[in-house]
Design an enzyme around this catalytic site. Structure first.
Site, PDB file in Angstrom:
ATOM      1  N   HIS A 150      57.206 -24.975   9.670  1.00 29.78           N
ATOM      2  CA  HIS A 150      56.036 -25.589  10.318  1.00 29.78           C
ATOM      3  C   HIS A 150      56.366 -27.031  10.707  1.00 29.78           C
ATOM      4  O   HIS A 150      57.339 -27.598  10.205  1.00 29.78           O
ATOM      5  CB  HIS A 150      54.819 -25.583   9.394  1.00 29.78           C
ATOM      6  CG  HIS A 150      54.134 -24.258   9.316  1.00 29.78           C
ATOM      7  ND1 HIS A 150      54.516 -23.290   8.414  1.00 29.78           N
ATOM      8  CD2 HIS A 150      53.104 -23.727  10.029  1.00 29.78           C
ATOM      9  CE1 HIS A 150      53.746 -22.215   8.583  1.00 29.78           C
ATOM     10  NE2 HIS A 150      52.881 -22.451   9.551  1.00 29.78           N
ATOM     11  N   LYS A 154      52.382 -30.926   8.453  1.00 27.73           N
ATOM     12  CA  LYS A 154      51.707 -29.961   7.555  1.00 27.73           C
ATOM     13  C   LYS A 154      51.747 -30.466   6.107  1.00 27.73           C
ATOM     14  O   LYS A 154      52.792 -30.908   5.628  1.00 27.73           O
ATOM     15  CB  LYS A 154      52.365 -28.580   7.672  1.00 27.73           C
ATOM     16  CG  LYS A 154      51.599 -27.511   6.894  1.00 27.73           C
ATOM     17  CD  LYS A 154      51.968 -26.118   7.338  1.00 27.73           C
ATOM     18  CE  LYS A 154      51.280 -25.059   6.500  1.00 27.73           C
ATOM     19  NZ  LYS A 154      49.821 -25.056   6.683  1.00 27.73           N
TER      20      LYS A 154
HETATM   21  P1  NAD Z   1      44.680 -31.607  11.794  1.00 25.71           P
HETATM   22  O1  NAD Z   1      44.989 -32.619  10.735  1.00 25.71           O
HETATM   23  O2  NAD Z   1      45.232 -31.801  13.160  1.00 25.71           O
HETATM   24  O3  NAD Z   1      43.082 -31.458  11.945  1.00 25.71           O
HETATM   25  C1  NAD Z   1      42.179 -31.479  10.882  1.00 25.71           C
HETATM   26  C2  NAD Z   1      40.971 -32.284  11.342  1.00 25.71           C
HETATM   27  O4  NAD Z   1      39.950 -32.194  10.361  1.00 25.71           O
HETATM   28  C3  NAD Z   1      41.299 -33.788  11.522  1.00 25.71           C
HETATM   29  O5  NAD Z   1      40.864 -34.203  12.802  1.00 25.71           O
HETATM   30  C4  NAD Z   1      40.505 -34.451  10.400  1.00 25.71           C
HETATM   31  O6  NAD Z   1      40.035 -35.756  10.737  1.00 25.71           O
HETATM   32  C5  NAD Z   1      39.338 -33.462  10.283  1.00 25.71           C
HETATM   33  N1  NAD Z   1      38.586 -33.644   9.045  1.00 25.71           N
HETATM   34  C6  NAD Z   1      39.061 -33.783   7.771  1.00 25.71           C
HETATM   35  N2  NAD Z   1      38.024 -33.955   6.939  1.00 25.71           N
HETATM   36  C7  NAD Z   1      36.892 -33.914   7.691  1.00 25.71           C
HETATM   37  C8  NAD Z   1      35.522 -34.054   7.399  1.00 25.71           C
HETATM   38  N3  NAD Z   1      35.086 -34.261   6.142  1.00 25.71           N
HETATM   39  N4  NAD Z   1      34.624 -33.964   8.420  1.00 25.71           N
HETATM   40  C9  NAD Z   1      35.024 -33.753   9.679  1.00 25.71           C
HETATM   41  N5  NAD Z   1      36.335 -33.629  10.029  1.00 25.71           N
HETATM   42  C10 NAD Z   1      37.236 -33.718   9.020  1.00 25.71           C
HETATM   43  O7  NAD Z   1      45.122 -30.216  11.177  1.00 25.71           O
HETATM   44  P2  NAD Z   1      45.294 -28.803  11.934  1.00 25.71           P
HETATM   45  O8  NAD Z   1      46.728 -28.597  12.274  1.00 25.71           O
HETATM   46  O9  NAD Z   1      44.250 -28.666  12.985  1.00 25.71           O
HETATM   47  O10 NAD Z   1      45.006 -27.801  10.712  1.00 25.71           O
HETATM   48  C11 NAD Z   1      43.763 -27.837  10.015  1.00 25.71           C
HETATM   49  C12 NAD Z   1      43.801 -26.782   8.915  1.00 25.71           C
HETATM   50  O11 NAD Z   1      43.877 -25.481   9.511  1.00 25.71           O
HETATM   51  C13 NAD Z   1      45.009 -26.879   7.974  1.00 25.71           C
HETATM   52  O12 NAD Z   1      44.605 -26.501   6.684  1.00 25.71           O
HETATM   53  C14 NAD Z   1      45.976 -25.872   8.553  1.00 25.71           C
HETATM   54  O13 NAD Z   1      46.909 -25.377   7.619  1.00 25.71           O
HETATM   55  C15 NAD Z   1      45.008 -24.791   8.974  1.00 25.71           C
HETATM   56  N6  NAD Z   1      45.493 -23.855   9.998  1.00 25.71           N
HETATM   57  C16 NAD Z   1      45.155 -22.558   9.816  1.00 25.71           C
HETATM   58  C17 NAD Z   1      45.501 -21.619  10.762  1.00 25.71           C
HETATM   59  C18 NAD Z   1      45.041 -20.200  10.575  1.00 25.71           C
HETATM   60  O14 NAD Z   1      45.324 -19.341  11.438  1.00 25.71           O
HETATM   61  N7  NAD Z   1      44.299 -19.901   9.501  1.00 25.71           N
HETATM   62  C19 NAD Z   1      46.224 -22.006  11.894  1.00 25.71           C
HETATM   63  C20 NAD Z   1      46.559 -23.350  12.056  1.00 25.71           C
HETATM   64  C21 NAD Z   1      46.177 -24.282  11.095  1.00 25.71           C
END
Ligand code: NAD
Length: 265
Positions: A150, A154
């Site tokens: 990744h 991450k």
């Molecule tokens: P990222 O860091 O780019 O985005 C996360 C966002 O959430 C950020 O903008 C952050 O400011 C926001 N955030 C955190 N706490 C918050 C709160 N209390 N209120 C509002 N916003 C808040 O991360 P990402 O790459 O978008 O990934 C997010 C999550 O999704 C991770 O856990 C990642 O592993 C997961 N993910 C899952 C899949 C899937 O298919 N299940 C795919 C990709 C990513």
């Protein structure tokens, strides 16, 4: 009917792809774009939905059909409590939750329908089925290793998807992943045990998500691989899950195999 969706984490890597996906889908619209209190976008208008501004207080967000949350474990639990209070369905993509946090999601699913999946792509959900089949044929005698890569932002490891692959393999082999997972190898660790499932983690640059499972025997090896080249695939899967929940599913905990009907094949 247009389904009105709340996106929590709307300016994150996944959040921006989710907003784009809603804008491109004639059956969905954005109800609220919820961001972190420190986000520079707070109060500005959402490019794809200029009539809406980014907000941070969930209490302002009550008029929607389904919520989608890809944020962090603590933030996801806040969204969970909010949806439970309002009786609204929820799609959760956040990974890295502890077992206790997962138990909270399970408990809430007695009140509201929830889709919680480590990976929302169709291909990976197919791969979950393929590794179960491979484990049934080769799992008892081969060495099983899961390699994942990744991007360098991450925060959790091994990835939620790598662990989910391990869970599916263990289900097929009647093993307990907690007992057989080996997530680190360093120093004089001795030979490999037959039952263990090894996890190797790569963190590099902009890799979106790559997973390979080895079923290795002396003289031959099966490798099953899945690679994501665009996050939009996860976003489309999550919106598909939201539309499925909006059809009126009963309170329960679902995953993408339920949404895609793969649990029946
Ligand atoms: P990222 O860091 O780019 O985005 C996360 C966002 O959430 C950020 O903008 C952050 O400011 C926001 N955030 C955190 N706490 C918050 C709160 N209390 N209120 C509002 N916003 C808040 O991360 P990402 O790459 O978008 O990934 C997010 C999550 O999704 C991770 O856990 C990642 O592993 C997961 N993910 C899952 C899949 C899937 O298919 N299940 C795919 C990709 C990513």
């Amino acid at each position: 009917m247009t389904i009105r969706i709340l996106i929590k984490g709307a300016v994150g890597r996944m959040g921006t792809n989710l907003v784009k996906t809603l804008a491109a889908n004639p059956n969905t619209t954005l109800a609220y774009a919820v961001v972190h209190a420190q986000a520079p976008e707070l109060g500005k208008s959402v490019p794809e939905f200029p009539e809406l501004t980014y907000i941070t207080d969930l209490k302002e967000a009550t008029d929607f059909d389904v919520a989608i949350d890809f944020t962090s474990p603590s933030s996801t639990l806040e969204t969970l409590a909010h949806c439970q209070k309002l009786g609204k369905p929820l799609v959760i993509g956040t990974t890295g939750l502890s077992n206790a946090e997962k138990e909270q999601i399970k408990a809430a699913s007695k009140d509201i329908p929830i889709v919680f999946a480590a990976n929302f792509s169709v291909g990976m959900n197919l791969m979950f089925k393929l590794v179960e089949k491979a484990a049934k044929v080769m799992g008892e005698y081969s060495d099983i290793e899961i390699i994942e890569a990744h991007h360098h932002h991450k925060v959790d490891a091994p990835s939620g998807t790598a662990l989910a692959l391990g869970e599916h393999i263990c289900k097929a082999l009647d093993r307990d992943l907690e007992q057989v997972a080996v997530k680190e190898r360093n120093g004089l660790i001795g030979p490999r045990t037959k039952e263990e499932i090894g996890f190797s983690t790569i963190r590099a640059a902009d890799v979106i998500g790559e997973h390979t499972v080895w079923f290795a025997d002396i003289g031959e090896r099966v490798e099953l691989s899945h690679r994501v080249s665009d996050r939009i695939t996860f976003a489309r899967g999550a919106v598909h899950a939201a539309l499925w929940l909006a059809q009126g599913q009963e309170a329960n905990l679902y995953d993408m195999t339920n949404v895609l009907g793969l649990d029946k094949i």
